[in-house]
Write a protein that holds these residues in place. Structure first.
Motif, PDB file in Angstrom:
ATOM      1  N   SER A  65       0.594  -0.848   0.217  1.00  0.00           N
ATOM      2  CA  SER A  65       0.102  -0.078   0.459  1.00  0.00           C
ATOM      3  C   SER A  65       0.464   1.270  -0.292  1.00  0.00           C
ATOM      4  O   SER A  65       0.080   2.283  -0.237  1.00  0.00           O
ATOM      5  N   LEU A  68       1.925   2.474  -3.300  1.00  0.00           N
ATOM      6  CA  LEU A  68       0.796   2.416  -4.226  1.00  0.00           C
ATOM      7  C   LEU A  68       0.306   4.630  -3.677  1.00  0.00           C
ATOM      8  O   LEU A  68      -0.320   5.201  -4.939  1.00  0.00           O
ATOM      9  N   TYR A  69       1.085   4.692  -2.008  1.00  0.00           N
ATOM     10  CA  TYR A  69       0.370   5.954  -2.318  1.00  0.00           C
ATOM     11  C   TYR A  69       1.491   6.778  -3.369  1.00  0.00           C
ATOM     12  O   TYR A  69       1.064   7.995  -3.511  1.00  0.00           O
ATOM     13  N   LEU A  71       2.832   5.614  -5.979  1.00  0.00           N
ATOM     14  CA  LEU A  71       2.039   6.054  -7.394  1.00  0.00           C
ATOM     15  C   LEU A  71       0.752   6.844  -7.061  1.00  0.00           C
ATOM     16  O   LEU A  71       0.379   7.902  -8.236  1.00  0.00           O
ATOM     17  N   LEU A  72       0.089   7.436  -6.519  1.00  0.00           N
ATOM     18  CA  LEU A  72      -1.424   8.040  -7.190  1.00  0.00           C
ATOM     19  C   LEU A  72      -0.376   9.414  -6.334  1.00  0.00           C
ATOM     20  O   LEU A  72      -0.918  10.301  -7.353  1.00  0.00           O
TER      21      LEU A  72
END
Lengths: 80, 282
Positions: A65, A68-69, A71-72
Motif C-alpha cells: 500500500s 501505491l500511495y 503511485l497516486l
C-alpha cells in the motif's frame, strides 16, 4: 512553449520519476521479506502450503500500500 | 494435444469473443498523441440545478451512485434467488455461496476471541467483502465507460472497463469511517463507556495525542489502500495499453489488475475491518 512552462514540465517528469522510484524501495523490501519467509515456512511444513499462500498474498497486498500511495502522488504530479 | 468437442467449442467461443472485442475497440482506440486530451482521472459530476447555493452538497457523482445501486440490487436479487430454495442437497449456486460464506465465517471465527461478537462482525465484514468484490470484478470487464472532456461527459463503448464505485475515494472513505465508528460501538458495548474511553489514555495520559493520531490514520490508510489499487490499476492499464494500441494486452491486464488484485484487496479490506473491530473488543 515558454521556457518557464518547459522547466515546470521537466520538473514534473523528474518529480514523478523520483517519487515512484524512491517510493518503490520500501514495498520491495517488505514484499521480499514476506515472500522469503513464506518460502522458509513452506519448506519446513509443505502440508501448510495452501494456507500460507493465501496469507502471503494478503500480507503482500498490505505491504504494497505504501508503494501505491507514491503511485497516486506520481499520477497527481503528472496529470493534475 | 487433443481436445474434446466441448473444449474446442469453449476455446473457439473465447477466441471469437476476443475478436469481437478487438474489432469493436479498433475504430475508437485513440493514438498516443492524444493521451493528454483524454479525460484521464476525471469524474462526471452532476450539479443539482435547484440547490446550487449549497455548494458541496449539491454535487452528485452520478456514476458512483448509479453503479453502486445496481451492484446492491444485483446482490439482493442473487441472494433472494439462492435463499428461496435452500435445500439439503445444494445445487451449483447454493454450494458456491455456502463455500464462500463458510470461508469468511471461519476467518472471523479464528480472529475474534469473544464468541458472542462473531456473528455481527461476520455480517458486517461479509457485506463489505461482497460489495467491494463485485465492484472490483466489474472494473476488470470491458463495458460502457464515461470520461469528461471539456466539462461534457463522453460515453465510450468497449474501450475501457465499467466505471466502478471503488475507484472513487468517496465510497472507500465512507466505508472506512463507517468501520471505525462501528468498531467504537463494539468497543463501548464490550467494555463499557468508561473503560473504553480510558483506553485512549494508555499507557500514560501523556500519550493521548499519539493515540488520537493513530486512530485518525486508521480510516485514511484503510480507504486509500483500496482506492490506490483500483484507481491506480485502471490508469496503469490505460497507459500500458497504448503501447500495443489495445490489442489483446488489455484483456490480460484487466484480468490481473481488475479481478486478481481486486479480489485480494476486497479480502484485505474486510480482513482489516475485522482486525480493527476485534482490536476494540479485547
Amino acid at each position: 512553449m515558454e521556457i518557464t512552462d518547459a522547466i515546470v514540465q521537466a520538473a514534473k517528469f523528474i518529480g514523478a520519476g523520483l517519487c515512484m522510484g524512491i517510493g518503490a524501495i520500501g514495498p520491495a523490501i517488505g514484499q521480499g521479506n514476506v515472500g522469503g519467509h513464506a518460502m522458509d515456512a513452506m519448506a519446513r511444513q509443505p502440508e501448510m502450503a495452501g494456507t500460507l499462500v493465501t496469507r502471503m498474498l494478503l500480507s503482500m497486498a498490505v505491504a504494497e500500500s505504501t508503494g501505491l500511495y507514491s503511485l497516486l502522488i506520481a499520477f497527481i504530479i503528472l496529470f493534475v | 494435444m487433443t481436445l474434446s468437442k466441448k473444449e474446442k467449442g469453449f476455446v473457439g467461443t473465447i477466441l471469437v469473443l476476443i475478436l469481437i472485442f478487438w474489432l469493436l475497440s479498433l475504430p475508437r482506440s485513440p493514438g498516443m498523441d492524444q493521451l493528454g486530451q483524454i479525460g484521464i482521472g476525471t469524474k462526471w459530476i452532476y450539479t443539482i440545478p435547484v440547490m446550487e447555493d449549497f455548494g458541496f452538497w449539491s454535487r452528485i457523482n452520478l456514476l458512483t451512485v448509479g453503479v453502486g445501486a445496481v451492484i446492491v440490487l444485483g446482490l439482493i436479487l442473487f441472494a433472494r434467488s439462492v435463499g428461496k430454495k435452500f435445500s439439503l442437497i445444494p445445487d451449483r449456486r447454493q454450494s458456491f455461496v455456502e463455500l464462500l460464506l463458510e470461508y469468511l465465517y471461519n476467518t472471523v471465527d479464528d480472529t475474534v476471541s469473544r464468541k458472542e461478537f462473531v456473528k455481527p462482525i461476520f455480517v458486517i465484514s461479509t457485506t463489505l467483502f461482497l460489495f467491494i468484490a463485485v465492484a472490483n470484478i466489474i472494473s476488470g470487464i470491458p463495458g460502457i465507460s464515461v470520461s469528461v472532456i471539456d466539462g461534457r461527459p463522453v460515453f465510450s463503448f468497449f474501450t475501457d472497463t465499467w466505471a466502478t464505485p471503488t475507484a472513487d475515494l468517496n465510497t472507500n472513505a465512507t466505508y472506512a469511517v463507517m468501520v471505525l465508528l462501528i468498531s467504537y460501538v463494539f468497543g463501548i458495548k464490550a467494555k463499557g463507556f468508561k473503560k473504553w474511553a480510558k483506553s485512549f489514555f494508555e499507557p500514560i495520559p501523556l500519550m493521548f495525542p499519539m493515540n488520537l493520531v493513530g486512530e485518525i490514520s486508521k480510516p485514511i490508510s484503510h480507504s486509500l489502500r483500496l482506492f490506490g489499487n483500483i484507481y491506480g490499476g485502471g490508469i496503469l492499464v490505460f497507459i500500458l495499453s497504448y503501447m500495443v494500441k489495445y490489442m489483446l494486452l488489455p484483456i490480460g491486464l484487466w484480468g490481473f489488475f481488475g479481478m486478481f488484485i481486486g479480489l485480494i484487496q476486497a479480502l484485505v479490506f474486510s480482513m482489516l475491518a475485522i482486525a480493527y473491530i476485534s482490536s476494540q473488543i479485547e
